[in-house]
Design an enzyme around this catalytic site. Structure first.
Site: not given
Ligand code: AHR
Length: 515
Positions: A176, A295
């Site tokens: 990210e 994610e």
């Molecule tokens: O999964 C929780 C968080 O969400 C992770 O650390 C991050 O990559 C995202 O913003």
């Protein structure tokens, strides 16, 4: 609206999307909250083995059917020194993890994760730190992990207990980095160049790697689209995948919009495919860049007053493995998770990897208590059944469903479906969600190119009697939301009919001959 909606689904043996990419049933273990410590790892727990791996949690991980696990972050990785997590545990440094305002003991690191992954039977997806670190640390980690021996770093791995290389093939180039919250946040040009150079250096050590470049942290990021375009313009030849992240939640009781979240996931995926293919055309590249949705989940980010929210956690000072975002999932969340899995599967021609975030305790399908039991959240069930039964080819599903209006996405199908056909055993599986909050759904399926349909499994997740759609599984009440038999499913010839209760997720599996 009537209390019974209708959906007509057609599949055709000749209309396939591609082979089921089994890596879409991935998960994510971050050094965050209690995912590692008191989640997968708790030395001294009655169920822990000699490595400290909780076997009650491991049993649930295996039952969940996870194929690949991303590690060690997440935001955590952008400030992490991988060297802190190797070598004798007693000599590992305690560090401040700025991402989650946590004291990191480093008792669990790379070797422990490799051992845990082997015991769990999952593939490793390792993320490197491109926040505070860069090309050098990336290539050194690959040498430490994958080089057979005879160099300082590979011999150090041997000295630290692993004679054979870890042979990790799948790597994320940071996390990210488009997000201003990220340690070492970068512009698309800065990140694109760094990802390109890190990838080159890593492949000089091990040419066999599969590499994921960071895409956007969400489709609502102001840089979404432009970010992917710029990053891929730099790194197209060096990477294999671009990542996507998305979290959904119910806002102000607007369940109707929340239930349609997969519409946004579809849009996000389609847009990233289009952007990657535009860069391909412009650069006259041959290969395609595929997608790693590394994610995704339901995450209630606006529960601001709760003690496990990141800003409250940081107010409480530096602690080891505090509770962070331990969302308790309800029936509505499970139905939404089913639709998100459907979206991923329907895009299996381009989405080749996906990781539900996260595996244990932190917005997770599995919960565990320190010195206590482990249990399944509601969202465990669609995942475990799809991971088990989605095999072979993904089938196109032509859906003609009654629709409903919602504030965020307008007109949306009440019934959402994905389907797979495993030619080896003749099984066809349907994964369905009924988004109707009040209406049961009458579903008719026409099986073109198949005959002699015979039901082999039909299960449903719905609101338990006497409860409402917000009910959860928890320590007090137990696992009262789960799968039960879906009754009165009729399968014969080339037809299938059944009724789904209001707000439910279902799996229907049949065996059928080719016609
Ligand atoms: O999964 C929780 C968080 O969400 C992770 O650390 C991050 O990559 C995202 O913003």
């Amino acid at each position: 609206m009537s209390s019974l909606s209708r959906a007509r689904i057609i599949i055709d043996r000749d209309f396939t999307i591609g082979a089921v990419p089994r890596r879409i049933f991935g998960s994510f273990v971050e050094h965050m909250g209690r995912c590692v410590y008191t989640g997968i790892y708790e030395p001294g727990h009655a169920e822990a083995d000699e490595n400290g791996f909780r076997q009650d949690v491991m049993k649930l991980v295996k039952e969940l059917g996870v194929t690949v696990v991303r590690y060690p972050g997440g935001n955590f990785v952008s400030g992490y020194n991988w060297e802190d997590g190797v070598g004798p545990v007693g000599s590992r440094p305690r560090r401040l993890d700025g991402a989650w305002h946590t004291l990191e003991t480093n008792a669990f690191g790379l070797h422990e994760f490799v051992d845990w992954s082997r015991q769990s039977g999952v593939e490793i997806m390792e993320a490197i730190n491109l926040g505070t670190r860069g090309v050098d640390a990336a290539r050194e980690l690959v040498e430490y992990a994958n080089h057979p021996g005879g160099t300082f770093l590979s011999d150090l791995r041997k000295k630290n207990g692993h004679a054979d290389p870890f042979n990790i093939k799948l790597w994320c180039l940071g996390n990210e980095l488009d997000g201003p919250w990220q340690i070492g946040h970068k512009t698309a040009d800065e990140y694109g160049r760094l990802a390109q150079e890190a990838a080159k250096a890593m492949r000089l050590v091990d040419p066999d790697l599969e590499l994921v470049a960071c895409g956007s942290s969400g489709s609502s990021m102001p840089t979404f689209g432009a970010w992917e375009q710029t990053v891929l313009a730099h790194a197209y030849d060096e990477v294999d995948y671009v990542s996507l992240h998305a979290y959904y939640q119910e806002d102000d009781g607007d369940a109707a919009s929340f239930l349609a979240s997969a519409v946004d996931m579809d849009y996000f995926i389609d847009s990233v495919v289009a952007t990657a293919d535009a860069v391909r055309a412009k650069g006259k590249h041959k290969k395609h860049i595929n997608l790693s949705f590394d994610e995704w989940n339901v995450w209630y980010q606006r529960r601001l007053d709760s003690e496990d929210q990141p800003h409250q956690v940081s107010k409480a000072g530096w602690r080891e493995h505090p509770r962070v975002i331990e969302d308790a999932y309800n029936v509505t969340d499970a139905v939404v998770v089913g639709t998100l899995l459907n979206s991923l599967l329907r895009h299996g021609d381009r989405v080749k990897i996906a990781n539900q975030a996260q595996l244990v305790n932190v917005i997770a399908p599995i919960m565990s208590e320190e010195d206590g039991p482990a249990w399944r959240q509601t969202i465990f069930y669609p995942f475990t059944r799809m991971a088990e039964l989605a095999n072979g080819q993904i089938l196109h599903t032509k859906v003609d469903s009654d629709r409903y209006e919602n504030a965020r996405f307008g007109d949306t199908d009440l019934v959402d479906v994905s389907s797979t056909w495993d030619e080896e055993n003749g099984k066809i599986a349907f994964f369905l969600a009924n988004r109707g909050l009040e209406e049961a759904a009458n579903v008719e399926v026409l099986l073109r190119g198949f005959d002699n349909a015979r039901l082999t499994r039909a299960e449903v997740l719905q609101i338990p009697q006497g409860h409402d759609r917000l009910t959860t599984n928890n320590l007090q009440i137990g696992e009262h939301v789960g799968l039960t038999t879906l009754k009165d499913v009729k399968a014969a010839g080339h037809e299938l009919t059944f009724t789904m209760p209001a707000l439910s997720w279902a799996v229907v599996e049949i065996e059928a001959a080719k016609s």
